[in-house]
Write a protein that holds these residues in place. Structure first.
Motif, mmCIF file in Angstrom:
data_model
loop_
_atom_site.group_PDB
_atom_site.id
_atom_site.type_symbol
_atom_site.label_atom_id
_atom_site.label_comp_id
_atom_site.label_asym_id
_atom_site.label_seq_id
_atom_site.Cartn_x
_atom_site.Cartn_y
_atom_site.Cartn_z
ATOM 1 N N LEU A 64 -34.252 39.380 24.236
ATOM 2 C CA LEU A 64 -35.671 39.042 24.273
ATOM 3 C C LEU A 64 -36.288 39.396 22.929
ATOM 4 O O LEU A 64 -36.226 40.552 22.492
ATOM 5 N N GLY A 65 -36.856 38.394 22.263
ATOM 6 C CA GLY A 65 -37.453 38.600 20.949
ATOM 7 C C GLY A 65 -37.585 37.259 20.254
ATOM 8 O O GLY A 65 -37.741 36.230 20.890
ATOM 9 N N GLY A 66 -37.481 37.286 18.940
ATOM 10 C CA GLY A 66 -37.494 36.062 18.166
ATOM 11 C C GLY A 66 -36.091 35.700 17.700
ATOM 12 O O GLY A 66 -35.094 36.310 18.124
ATOM 13 N N ASP A 67 -36.009 34.708 16.811
ATOM 14 C CA ASP A 67 -34.704 34.297 16.304
ATOM 15 C C ASP A 67 -34.030 35.414 15.511
ATOM 16 O O ASP A 67 -32.799 35.509 15.468
ATOM 17 N N GLY A 68 -34.825 36.282 14.870
ATOM 18 C CA GLY A 68 -34.247 37.412 14.150
ATOM 19 C C GLY A 68 -33.508 38.352 15.081
ATOM 20 O O GLY A 68 -32.408 38.828 14.771
ATOM 21 N N THR A 69 -34.098 38.628 16.239
ATOM 22 C CA THR A 69 -33.440 39.468 17.241
ATOM 23 C C THR A 69 -32.162 38.810 17.733
ATOM 24 O O THR A 69 -31.128 39.466 17.910
ATOM 25 N N PHE A 70 -32.235 37.499 17.944
ATOM 26 C CA PHE A 70 -31.064 36.753 18.415
ATOM 27 C C PHE A 70 -29.922 36.842 17.399
ATOM 28 O O PHE A 70 -28.775 37.127 17.761
ATOM 29 N N ILE A 71 -30.245 36.597 16.122
ATOM 30 C CA ILE A 71 -29.214 36.623 15.083
ATOM 31 C C ILE A 71 -28.580 38.002 14.976
ATOM 32 O O ILE A 71 -27.351 38.146 14.889
ATOM 33 N N LYS A 72 -29.415 39.038 14.988
ATOM 34 C CA LYS A 72 -28.891 40.395 14.873
ATOM 35 C C LYS A 72 -28.002 40.744 16.060
ATOM 36 O O LYS A 72 -26.960 41.391 15.910
ATOM 37 N N THR A 73 -28.377 40.306 17.250
ATOM 38 C CA THR A 73 -27.542 40.518 18.435
ATOM 39 C C THR A 73 -26.234 39.749 18.315
ATOM 40 O O THR A 73 -25.147 40.278 18.574
ATOM 41 N N GLY A 90 -41.097 35.181 20.135
ATOM 42 C CA GLY A 90 -41.576 35.049 18.768
ATOM 43 C C GLY A 90 -42.438 33.821 18.605
ATOM 44 O O GLY A 90 -43.267 33.502 19.461
ATOM 45 N N SER A 91 -42.215 33.085 17.504
ATOM 46 C CA SER A 91 -43.031 31.893 17.246
ATOM 47 C C SER A 91 -42.226 30.634 17.582
ATOM 48 O O SER A 91 -42.195 30.205 18.730
ATOM 49 N N LEU A 92 -41.551 30.029 16.579
ATOM 50 C CA LEU A 92 -40.834 28.777 16.843
ATOM 51 C C LEU A 92 -39.667 28.964 17.801
ATOM 52 O O LEU A 92 -39.573 28.313 18.826
ATOM 53 N N GLY A 93 -38.730 29.839 17.473
ATOM 54 C CA GLY A 93 -37.638 30.143 18.379
ATOM 55 C C GLY A 93 -36.669 29.006 18.613
ATOM 56 O O GLY A 93 -36.540 28.517 19.739
ATOM 57 N N PHE A 94 -35.940 28.579 17.568
ATOM 58 C CA PHE A 94 -34.930 27.534 17.750
ATOM 59 C C PHE A 94 -33.708 28.064 18.487
ATOM 60 O O PHE A 94 -33.062 27.348 19.241
ATOM 61 N N LEU A 95 -33.368 29.321 18.254
ATOM 62 C CA LEU A 95 -32.217 29.920 18.928
ATOM 63 C C LEU A 95 -32.613 30.507 20.274
ATOM 64 O O LEU A 95 -31.851 30.465 21.229
#
Length: 286
Positions: A64-73, A90-95
């Motif tokens: 749960l978060g933005g794309d940055g959280t997703f990438i880091k996970t 987050g904002s856009l959230g493509f991932l």
């Protein structure tokens, strides 16, 4: 999918409201929520350790978060061959393409096996300083070479399979996977690619050339980018926006398809092109 791991960026989920909603939904459909022994206390600090802790206990990770959280996970989860699903706080959230109001429906789809798991290509990078291997890394989105806090133009010689392609003067170059085509590469003017494609996108950043354009190479190619010998200041290699390496004149980086892939769980009702339109084109019309 029985045991569902949960990773939360609490700067995005204040009070863990959506995390608790997710836990209740998982339990409602007969699953087990797996959480790290301690929760991330400052955004994404310490997140790597928490992902590694739960990977051996779950069949899927939902972050749960933005794309940055997703990438880091994902940069840790791929090592354990664990698929990931993202909930967009987050904002856009493509991932992270599941929105806040879709949590319960997404969990229901998971337990009804109404999903697909996409294996996305990754990039492998080798950085050479003074002719010697300095660092290795992998990326899910992109690798960028940019100016390190200076105003002078960066001159980068680009090779494809050791064949000279062009010299790009400007702010730098971003090399992206199809997954990363909607991130930094798109902002720099690069093309959008279907994320399951197998190709490498190379996009100059603010090039000081009238004719300079992005180019797309097949997954079999190796991209080599060299910092001009006359460039005395530091440049910065950034991997997935997460890790930085300093290089200077004469140093270079080699980028090619990684042997590893990252697994991303997609709810079958979520079509990439529909998501793309909703997040970019429809938003422009608002």
């Amino acid at each position: 999918m029985k045991n569902i791991g949960i990773i939360t960026n609490n700067e995005k989920d204040i009070g863990f409201a959506y995390t608790n909603m997710l836990i209740e939904s998982i339990r409602k459909f007969g699953g087990q929520a797996v959480l790290p022994t301690r929760t991330v206390t400052r955004g994404m600090d310490g997140l790597d350790d928490e992902v590694a802790e739960i990977c051996g206990k779950c069949d899927l990770i939902i972050c749960l978060g933005g794309d940055g959280t997703f990438i880091k996970t994902a940069r840790t989860a791929y090592l354990f061959d664990i698929p990931i699903l993202g909930i967009n706080l987050g904002s856009l959230g493509f991932l992270t393409d599941i929105e806040k109001g879709e949590i319960d429906k997404a969990v229901e789809c998971i337990f009804q096996n109404n999903f697909v798991i996409e294996e996305r290509m990754m990039l492998s990078s080798k950085i050479y300083k003074d002719g010697k291997l300095f660092a290795r890394d992998v990326s899910i989105n992109d690798v960028s070479i940019s100016r390190a806090g200076i105003l002078r133009i960066l001159h980068l010689s680009t090779y494809i399979d050791d064949n000279f392609f062009d010299m790009f003067p400007g702010d730098g170059i971003v090399v992206a996977t199809p997954t990363g085509s909607t991130a930094y590469s798109m902002s720099a003017g690069g093309p959008i690619a279907e994320p399951t494609a197998k190709l490498i996108i190379v996009t100059p950043i603010c090039p000081h050339l009238l004719y300079s354009r992005s180019f797309v190479a097949s997954e079999e190619r190796k991209i080599k980018i060299c910092v001009s010998d006359g460039f005395e200041h530091k440049a910065l290699v950034t991997v997935d926006g997460q890790k930085n390496y300093e290089i200077t004149g004469g140093d270079y980086i080699e980028i090619e398809k990684s042997d590893s892939t990252v697994k991303i769980l997609k709810i079958q009702s979520k079509n990439f092109f529909t998501v793309l339109r909703n997040k970019i084109y429809d938003r422009k019309e608002d």
